[in-house]
Design a protein around this motif. Structure first.
Motif, PDB file in Angstrom:
ATOM      1  N   THR A   1       7.184   4.318   3.315  1.00 22.41           N
ATOM      2  CA  THR A   1       8.177   3.410   4.738  1.00 22.41           C
ATOM      3  C   THR A   1       9.097   3.457   3.714  1.00 22.41           C
ATOM      4  O   THR A   1      10.644   4.106   4.139  1.00 22.41           O
ATOM      5  N   ALA A   2       9.313   2.534   3.240  1.00 19.58           N
ATOM      6  CA  ALA A   2      10.766   2.262   2.445  1.00 19.58           C
ATOM      7  C   ALA A   2      11.428   3.190   0.912  1.00 19.58           C
ATOM      8  O   ALA A   2      12.105   3.563   2.159  1.00 19.58           O
TER       9      ALA A   2
ATOM     10  N   ASN B   1       0.687  -1.357   0.358  1.00 18.17           N
ATOM     11  CA  ASN B   1       0.473  -0.369   0.327  1.00 18.17           C
ATOM     12  C   ASN B   1       0.540   1.142   0.095  1.00 18.17           C
ATOM     13  O   ASN B   1       2.339   1.088  -0.377  1.00 18.17           O
ATOM     14  N   ALA B   2       0.262   2.141   0.061  1.00 17.93           N
ATOM     15  CA  ALA B   2       0.703   3.692  -0.293  1.00 17.93           C
ATOM     16  C   ALA B   2       1.742   4.190   0.957  1.00 17.93           C
ATOM     17  O   ALA B   2       2.724   3.992   1.343  1.00 17.93           O
TER      18      ALA B   2
ATOM     19  N   ASP C   1      17.485   9.655   0.660  1.00 13.37           N
ATOM     20  CA  ASP C   1      17.603  11.169   1.585  1.00 13.37           C
ATOM     21  C   ASP C   1      16.981  11.984   0.620  1.00 13.37           C
ATOM     22  O   ASP C   1      18.057  11.978  -0.056  1.00 13.37           O
ATOM     23  N   LEU C   2      16.276  12.740   0.966  1.00 15.58           N
ATOM     24  CA  LEU C   2      16.262  13.924  -0.601  1.00 15.58           C
ATOM     25  C   LEU C   2      17.069  15.169   0.080  1.00 15.58           C
ATOM     26  O   LEU C   2      16.690  15.774  -0.813  1.00 15.58           O
TER      27      LEU C   2
END
Length: 70
Positions: free
Chosen positions: A46-47, A40-41, A53-54
């Motif tokens: 979460t993954a 699910n979304a 790392d944005l």
């Protein structure tokens, strides 16, 4: 995408050769597809947050100035 890719003969042949090297088969691929469909979304997000790392991402914007209005 995975199903669409497998509809292409060259992709299918390449995948099959790769699976032979890895001692996998299309049953393994089907199991992966089924596992992906169950996500699910929240699980996907979460993954992504765990592994990406944005702060290390960059973005760029480009334009063709010759096509801009005067």
């Amino acid at each position: 995408y995975r199903n669409l890719a497998r509809s292409n003969d060259s992709v299918l042949a390449s995948t099959w050769l790769n699976y032979l090297d890895l001692q996998r088969d299309f049953l393994w691929s089907q199991q992966v597809d089924e596992s992906l469909e169950k996500l699910n979304a929240e699980q996907v997000n979460t993954a992504l947050r765990k592994y990406l790392d944005l702060k290390k991402f960059s973005s760029a914007l480009a334009a063709d100035s010759s096509k801009l209005p005067n």
